[in-house]
Design a protein around this motif. Sequence first.
Motif, PDB file in Angstrom:
ATOM      1  N   ARG A 104      -5.208  -0.665   6.689  1.00 57.42           N
ATOM      2  CA  ARG A 104      -6.219  -0.814   5.644  1.00 57.42           C
ATOM      3  C   ARG A 104      -6.101  -2.121   4.856  1.00 57.42           C
ATOM      4  N   PRO A 105      -4.912  -2.538   4.412  1.00 57.20           N
ATOM      5  CA  PRO A 105      -4.839  -3.823   3.669  1.00 57.20           C
ATOM      6  C   PRO A 105      -5.132  -5.042   4.543  1.00 57.20           C
ATOM      7  N   LEU A 106      -5.141  -4.868   5.872  1.00 58.78           N
ATOM      8  CA  LEU A 106      -5.316  -5.997   6.782  1.00 58.78           C
ATOM      9  C   LEU A 106      -6.700  -6.030   7.416  1.00 58.78           C
ATOM     10  N   ARG A 107      -7.581  -5.139   6.975  1.00 60.77           N
ATOM     11  CA  ARG A 107      -8.835  -4.946   7.706  1.00 60.77           C
ATOM     12  C   ARG A 107      -9.758  -6.155   7.663  1.00 60.77           C
ATOM     13  N   HIS A 108      -9.589  -7.069   6.705  1.00 64.16           N
ATOM     14  CA  HIS A 108     -10.467  -8.242   6.613  1.00 64.16           C
ATOM     15  C   HIS A 108      -9.800  -9.505   7.142  1.00 64.16           C
ATOM     16  N   ARG A 109      -8.731  -9.339   7.867  1.00 64.17           N
ATOM     17  CA  ARG A 109      -7.975 -10.492   8.364  1.00 64.17           C
ATOM     18  C   ARG A 109      -8.130 -10.600   9.869  1.00 64.17           C
ATOM     19  N   ALA A 110      -8.223 -11.801  10.390  1.00 65.59           N
ATOM     20  CA  ALA A 110      -8.260 -12.029  11.832  1.00 65.59           C
ATOM     21  C   ALA A 110      -6.946 -12.608  12.336  1.00 65.59           C
ATOM     22  N   VAL A 111      -6.295 -13.427  11.488  1.00 70.29           N
ATOM     23  CA  VAL A 111      -5.052 -14.090  11.865  1.00 70.29           C
ATOM     24  C   VAL A 111      -4.059 -13.933  10.723  1.00 70.29           C
ATOM     25  N   ALA A 112      -2.801 -13.762  11.060  1.00 73.63           N
ATOM     26  CA  ALA A 112      -1.739 -13.681  10.056  1.00 73.63           C
ATOM     27  C   ALA A 112      -0.501 -14.353  10.623  1.00 73.63           C
ATOM     28  N   THR A 113       0.408 -14.723   9.748  1.00 73.36           N
ATOM     29  CA  THR A 113       1.651 -15.348  10.209  1.00 73.36           C
ATOM     30  C   THR A 113       2.593 -14.288  10.745  1.00 73.36           C
ATOM     31  N   GLY A 114       3.435 -14.692  11.676  1.00 73.64           N
ATOM     32  CA  GLY A 114       4.413 -13.762  12.227  1.00 73.64           C
ATOM     33  C   GLY A 114       5.362 -13.241  11.165  1.00 73.64           C
ATOM     34  N   ARG A 115       5.726 -14.086  10.222  1.00 74.87           N
ATOM     35  CA  ARG A 115       6.645 -13.674   9.164  1.00 74.87           C
ATOM     36  C   ARG A 115       6.031 -12.568   8.303  1.00 74.87           C
ATOM     37  N   GLU A 116       4.736 -12.736   7.982  1.00 81.07           N
ATOM     38  CA  GLU A 116       4.077 -11.719   7.157  1.00 81.07           C
ATOM     39  C   GLU A 116       3.992 -10.382   7.888  1.00 81.07           C
ATOM     40  N   LEU A 117       3.623 -10.418   9.173  1.00 84.56           N
ATOM     41  CA  LEU A 117       3.482  -9.175   9.925  1.00 84.56           C
ATOM     42  C   LEU A 117       4.833  -8.479  10.098  1.00 84.56           C
ATOM     43  N   LEU A 118       5.866  -9.266  10.403  1.00 83.49           N
ATOM     44  CA  LEU A 118       7.193  -8.669  10.549  1.00 83.49           C
ATOM     45  C   LEU A 118       7.674  -8.059   9.233  1.00 83.49           C
ATOM     46  N   ALA A 119       7.363  -8.731   8.109  1.00 88.62           N
ATOM     47  CA  ALA A 119       7.759  -8.188   6.811  1.00 88.62           C
ATOM     48  C   ALA A 119       7.043  -6.862   6.538  1.00 88.62           C
ATOM     49  N   ARG A 120       5.763  -6.788   6.859  1.00 90.11           N
ATOM     50  CA  ARG A 120       5.022  -5.539   6.654  1.00 90.11           C
ATOM     51  C   ARG A 120       5.582  -4.421   7.521  1.00 90.11           C
ATOM     52  N   VAL A 121       5.868  -4.727   8.767  1.00 91.07           N
ATOM     53  CA  VAL A 121       6.437  -3.728   9.672  1.00 91.07           C
ATOM     54  C   VAL A 121       7.800  -3.270   9.169  1.00 91.07           C
ATOM     55  N   ALA A 122       8.632  -4.210   8.723  1.00 85.38           N
ATOM     56  CA  ALA A 122       9.976  -3.867   8.247  1.00 85.38           C
ATOM     57  C   ALA A 122       9.916  -2.979   7.015  1.00 85.38           C
ATOM     58  N   ARG A 123       9.029  -3.298   6.080  1.00 83.21           N
ATOM     59  CA  ARG A 123       8.916  -2.468   4.868  1.00 83.21           C
ATOM     60  C   ARG A 123       8.429  -1.060   5.209  1.00 83.21           C
ATOM     61  N   THR A 124       7.446  -0.972   6.082  1.00 90.15           N
ATOM     62  CA  THR A 124       6.934   0.344   6.467  1.00 90.15           C
ATOM     63  C   THR A 124       8.012   1.154   7.190  1.00 90.15           C
ATOM     64  N   ALA A 125       8.753   0.501   8.073  1.00 90.47           N
ATOM     65  CA  ALA A 125       9.822   1.195   8.794  1.00 90.47           C
ATOM     66  C   ALA A 125      10.910   1.667   7.838  1.00 90.47           C
ATOM     67  N   ALA A 126      11.245   0.851   6.835  1.00 89.16           N
ATOM     68  CA  ALA A 126      12.267   1.245   5.864  1.00 89.16           C
ATOM     69  C   ALA A 126      11.825   2.478   5.074  1.00 89.16           C
ATOM     70  N   CYS A 127      10.581   2.477   4.618  1.00 86.00           N
ATOM     71  CA  CYS A 127      10.063   3.638   3.881  1.00 86.00           C
ATOM     72  C   CYS A 127      10.035   4.870   4.782  1.00 86.00           C
ATOM     73  N   TRP A 128       9.652   4.665   6.037  1.00 88.15           N
ATOM     74  CA  TRP A 128       9.608   5.782   6.982  1.00 88.15           C
ATOM     75  C   TRP A 128      10.988   6.392   7.183  1.00 88.15           C
ATOM     76  N   LEU A 129      12.005   5.550   7.306  1.00 88.32           N
ATOM     77  CA  LEU A 129      13.364   6.051   7.529  1.00 88.32           C
ATOM     78  C   LEU A 129      13.872   6.852   6.333  1.00 88.32           C
ATOM     79  N   VAL A 130      13.533   6.425   5.132  1.00 89.22           N
ATOM     80  CA  VAL A 130      13.950   7.189   3.945  1.00 89.22           C
ATOM     81  C   VAL A 130      13.325   8.585   3.964  1.00 89.22           C
ATOM     82  N   LEU A 131      12.031   8.656   4.234  1.00 88.21           N
ATOM     83  CA  LEU A 131      11.351   9.943   4.273  1.00 88.21           C
ATOM     84  C   LEU A 131      11.860  10.799   5.436  1.00 88.21           C
ATOM     85  N   LEU A 132      12.156  10.164   6.560  1.00 88.58           N
ATOM     86  CA  LEU A 132      12.668  10.912   7.706  1.00 88.58           C
ATOM     87  C   LEU A 132      14.084  11.418   7.439  1.00 88.58           C
ATOM     88  N   LEU A 133      14.873  10.662   6.673  1.00 86.63           N
ATOM     89  CA  LEU A 133      16.210  11.119   6.314  1.00 86.63           C
ATOM     90  C   LEU A 133      16.125  12.409   5.491  1.00 86.63           C
TER      91      LEU A 133
END
Length: 427
Positions: A104-133
Amino acid sequence: MSQLRGPARSGPLRVWGEALAAAAAGIVAMYVVAALGLWAAGAGDLPGGGFLHVVAAAVAIAAGGSVGLTGDAGVIVQADAALDAVPLSVTLAGVLVTATVFLRPLRHRAVATGRELLARVARTAACWLVLLLVTALVARHSFRIAVGNDLADQLGTELGATPTVGFRADVPATLGFGLLWVLAVLALTFLVSRRAPLTSPLLHLQNWVRPPAFAMLTALLAYVAIGLIAGVVVLIVKGHPAETAAVILLGLPNLAWMALGIGTGGAWSGHVDKAIGLPMPQLLDDVLHTRHGRRTVDLGSLAEHDGRVWLLVAVAAVVLLGAAFTGAVRSPARLPAWRHALETALALALTLLVVGLITRIFAHYGLSLVGVGDLGGDLGGEVVLEPQLPRLVAAGAVWGLVTGFLGSLLARRVRHPGEADEAPRAA
């Protein structure tokens, strides 16, 4: 020109809030579906407040985690149990909701930097792991049970050896596989969705990888939708609302995607020697029910019990041709038909390989009194269902070649994304 905007400047609280929203929305969706499905299956009557713990265990398994069954019966009664089955309705709910909120926050974007995408994935994965724990810590419980024999029950009570059966999430394994699960979900999100921005070096995926990937997602979701309609019809016409609802809410994709594999000529094998509470359609139980050896589940064996299963071939033809057509429309306009056929064949073969791996089932439970023999009765049983992977992959390759070629031919008369408008005719 909003789709060409650069990276939005967001504060740390906002970006972490977006990550937490994606992870929390996915896990809440899984809890809701699992709770409704297990309640329909009768788990709401479990003693000792076990319902919440069973729901957490189902969510942990659906998210790639590992939950082991335990039996503790002292020296009088022996118990053993094992369960390896993924409630794919719960998994699918988590995948779709997590991907939707993540994008949803990326719906108006066509291109993004690799650093930004990796940071978003890492933050989401971290939150997911806390909830899964938290989920893994809740996914543990045990129940006291009777063995069905008065003498054994009396001896067990007197000697403090009343048998129990329980389950406990393996926390390290659950977090490890859960991390792989969420990373796979987010990777597939970028692989399939046009709304997901890509880095400049990966823009070629837009034309060459996303179309066949989206076509396979379309086919899988179409089968789930068809299965849902069929389930609702069965619920209305044949009754048994609780059992039917349990199948829909826990194992609908398991059955729907097996129907895809079987309809294309694939097969599974296994047996059911005694029911142990897993929701299963009567037709599948009829084919698998045997105490010795294994039975093959394919078009032939199912047709022996219900000739209507041949309709699965027609359904596969319509759905896969529609999916191949969709993929061809999304592909570059000048892509040769043979190239699209090869891409579809590879995509469908990989899809059926994954379907086979995630629909396998092994469930066993038994009790016996030492020196007396099996006393399990209704407390013992086994369900085994294994895919015949070479047959599934071969069927996917053949059907992919045919439907991919035909879909490409049908798509030639349809305008593809990015095509220039034809020059206006002279008056």
